[in-house]
Scaffold this motif. Structure first.
Motif, mmCIF file in Angstrom:
data_model
loop_
_atom_site.group_PDB
_atom_site.id
_atom_site.type_symbol
_atom_site.label_atom_id
_atom_site.label_comp_id
_atom_site.label_asym_id
_atom_site.label_seq_id
_atom_site.Cartn_x
_atom_site.Cartn_y
_atom_site.Cartn_z
ATOM 1 N N ILE B 81 0.859 -1.190 0.000
ATOM 2 C CA ILE B 81 0.000 0.000 0.000
ATOM 3 C C ILE B 81 0.890 1.233 0.000
ATOM 4 O O ILE B 81 1.770 1.370 0.861
ATOM 5 C CB ILE B 81 -0.953 -0.005 1.207
ATOM 6 C CG1 ILE B 81 -1.831 -1.265 1.149
ATOM 7 C CG2 ILE B 81 -1.808 1.256 1.232
ATOM 8 C CD1 ILE B 81 -2.614 -1.545 2.379
ATOM 9 N N THR B 83 1.024 5.343 0.004
ATOM 10 C CA THR B 83 0.279 6.587 0.256
ATOM 11 C C THR B 83 0.731 7.648 -0.746
ATOM 12 O O THR B 83 1.843 7.562 -1.304
ATOM 13 C CB THR B 83 0.492 7.063 1.701
ATOM 14 O OG1 THR B 83 1.883 7.136 1.962
ATOM 15 C CG2 THR B 83 -0.159 6.113 2.695
ATOM 16 N N GLY B 101 2.970 9.827 5.239
ATOM 17 C CA GLY B 101 1.891 8.836 5.169
ATOM 18 C C GLY B 101 2.288 7.570 5.888
ATOM 19 O O GLY B 101 3.483 7.300 6.096
ATOM 20 N N SER B 102 1.299 6.824 6.306
ATOM 21 C CA SER B 102 1.571 5.539 6.946
ATOM 22 C C SER B 102 0.365 4.626 6.764
ATOM 23 O O SER B 102 -0.741 5.092 6.496
ATOM 24 C CB SER B 102 1.854 5.734 8.445
ATOM 25 O OG SER B 102 0.718 6.274 9.069
ATOM 26 N N THR B 103 0.620 3.343 6.884
ATOM 27 C CA THR B 103 -0.465 2.356 6.772
ATOM 28 C C THR B 103 -0.359 1.387 7.930
ATOM 29 O O THR B 103 0.742 0.910 8.254
ATOM 30 C CB THR B 103 -0.362 1.588 5.441
ATOM 31 O OG1 THR B 103 -0.414 2.532 4.363
ATOM 32 C CG2 THR B 103 -1.497 0.594 5.279
ATOM 33 N N THR B 127 4.110 0.591 2.269
ATOM 34 C CA THR B 127 4.128 -0.370 3.375
ATOM 35 C C THR B 127 3.746 -1.736 2.805
ATOM 36 O O THR B 127 2.769 -1.858 2.077
ATOM 37 C CB THR B 127 3.120 0.026 4.477
ATOM 38 O OG1 THR B 127 3.370 1.381 4.852
ATOM 39 C CG2 THR B 127 3.274 -0.852 5.692
ATOM 40 N N SER B 141 -4.894 3.724 6.000
ATOM 41 C CA SER B 141 -3.779 4.605 5.641
ATOM 42 C C SER B 141 -4.058 6.028 6.117
ATOM 43 O O SER B 141 -5.203 6.475 6.119
ATOM 44 C CB SER B 141 -3.575 4.621 4.123
ATOM 45 O OG SER B 141 -3.186 3.346 3.677
ATOM 46 N N SER B 143 -2.685 9.962 5.367
ATOM 47 C CA SER B 143 -1.909 10.776 4.439
ATOM 48 C C SER B 143 -2.011 12.244 4.862
ATOM 49 O O SER B 143 -3.112 12.732 5.155
ATOM 50 C CB SER B 143 -2.452 10.593 3.019
ATOM 51 O OG SER B 143 -1.865 11.534 2.146
ATOM 52 N N VAL B 162 -4.286 6.702 -3.234
ATOM 53 C CA VAL B 162 -3.585 5.629 -2.526
ATOM 54 C C VAL B 162 -3.553 4.426 -3.468
ATOM 55 O O VAL B 162 -4.570 4.121 -4.098
ATOM 56 C CB VAL B 162 -4.322 5.258 -1.220
ATOM 57 C CG1 VAL B 162 -3.695 4.041 -0.557
ATOM 58 C CG2 VAL B 162 -4.346 6.439 -0.261
#
Lengths: 127, 169
Positions: B81, B83, B101-103, B127, B141, B143, B162
């Motif tokens: 994934i 972002t 960004g992070s998931t 990720t 996610s 963002s 995404v």
């Protein structure tokens, strides 16, 4: 019993997941010979359950994600919601050994993207 | 006598054929092949908590993009994934935008999937999760886009994408 419950639940989940889903099979396609010497072929099936997507792009890649030349009817498929498509992909025998992935990617139209959107890509691995 | 033999033979054949016909089995076969299904549970919305900030975080007034992966065969796919690192559409911007960004792992259909979060691999804006258990997994996610140095985003519509990928192993 627990396993049965999980299986029923999972199948039910797949059945009711009728919106916004993208699917491509098989996971591990095989390249077969064709009537044309030096050309190999495989068939992929795509199912569009994304109401927000009408186009999917097909691509073939090596293990480092470099594009591999291939031939198909349409590299960008127009697919209605809930439509199935069977795609024949032809690859030169010389490129077949380094072909690793066959991917389908949803193409989002600019007008349809509001704030944030999710593009989906599924890649099968050639065995 | 001949008639009797013929009658007996007729019954025997008739009964025999009848038995075969009634005993015929009609098999129903089916198989579940390995597949990956990507479902967009929620596309997400950017909130605008500060003039220079757009964020999908709930605390910032946004809505998290949520994507679900359904895997019918264990250990056959990995989920990637990514972002956004740019807007897909926006008004003209004269300064740079800083993206973060992070998931994270969301809901799972199997307790065995709880280890996905600890085992995830993060690089750039991507990720990667190894889908080692069959079933459904939801990923969330976040963002965030920050504009220039305390500059306000110009008014208009902003959108970003995404990318959710399911790669066969």
């Amino acid at each position: 019993m627990k396993c049965f419950g999980f299986t029923v639940g999972f199948v039910f989940l797949l059945c009711v997941a009728n919106t916004h889903a993208h699917e491509m099979t098989p996971t591990y396609p095989k390249l077969d010979t064709t009537h044309v010497s030096g050309v190999l072929k495989t068939k992929m099936k795509i199912f569009n359950r994304r109401e927000d997507v009408s186009y999917y792009e097909i691509g073939v890649f090596d293990k480092d994600w470099n594009a591999i030349p291939f031939v198909t009817s349409y590299k960008v498929l127009q697919m209605d919601y809930l439509a199935h498509a069977e795609v024949d992909i032809y690859i030169n025998e010389g490129d077949a050994t380094r072909s690793e992935y066959i991917c389908s990617k949803s193409k989002l139209r600019k007008d349809d993207v509001v704030s944030s959107a999710i593009a989906s890509r599924i890649c099968s691995r050639i065995k | 006598m001949k008639k009797l033999v013929l009658v007996i033979m007729a019954f025997a054949f008739g009964y025999g054929f009848g038995t075969v016909a009634f005993a015929e089995n009609v098999p129903i076969e089916g198989s579940v092949e390995s597949r990956c299904l990507i479902t967009t549970s929620n596309s997400g919305v950017y909130g605008n908590p500060l003039p220079q900030k757009l964020s999908t975080a709930v605390v910032d007034g946004g809505v998290l993009p949520i994507v679900r992966f359904d895997i019918s065969l264990a250990d056959a796919y990995k989920a990637k994934i990514t972002t956004p690192t740019a807007f897909s559409s926006s008004p003209a911007l004269s300064d740079s935008v800083a993206w973060t960004g992070s998931t994270i792992l969301g809901t799972t259909s199997d307790a065995g999937m709880s280890g996905y979060e600890a085992a995830k691999v993060v690089y750039d804006a991507t990720t990667e999760f190894d889908l080692t258990v069959a079933g459904s997994t939801w990923f969330k996610s976040t963002s965030t886009a920050t504009y220039g140095y305390d500059k306000s985003f110009p008014g208009g519509i902003y959108s970003a994408i995404v990318v959710a990928e399911c790669i066969a192993k």
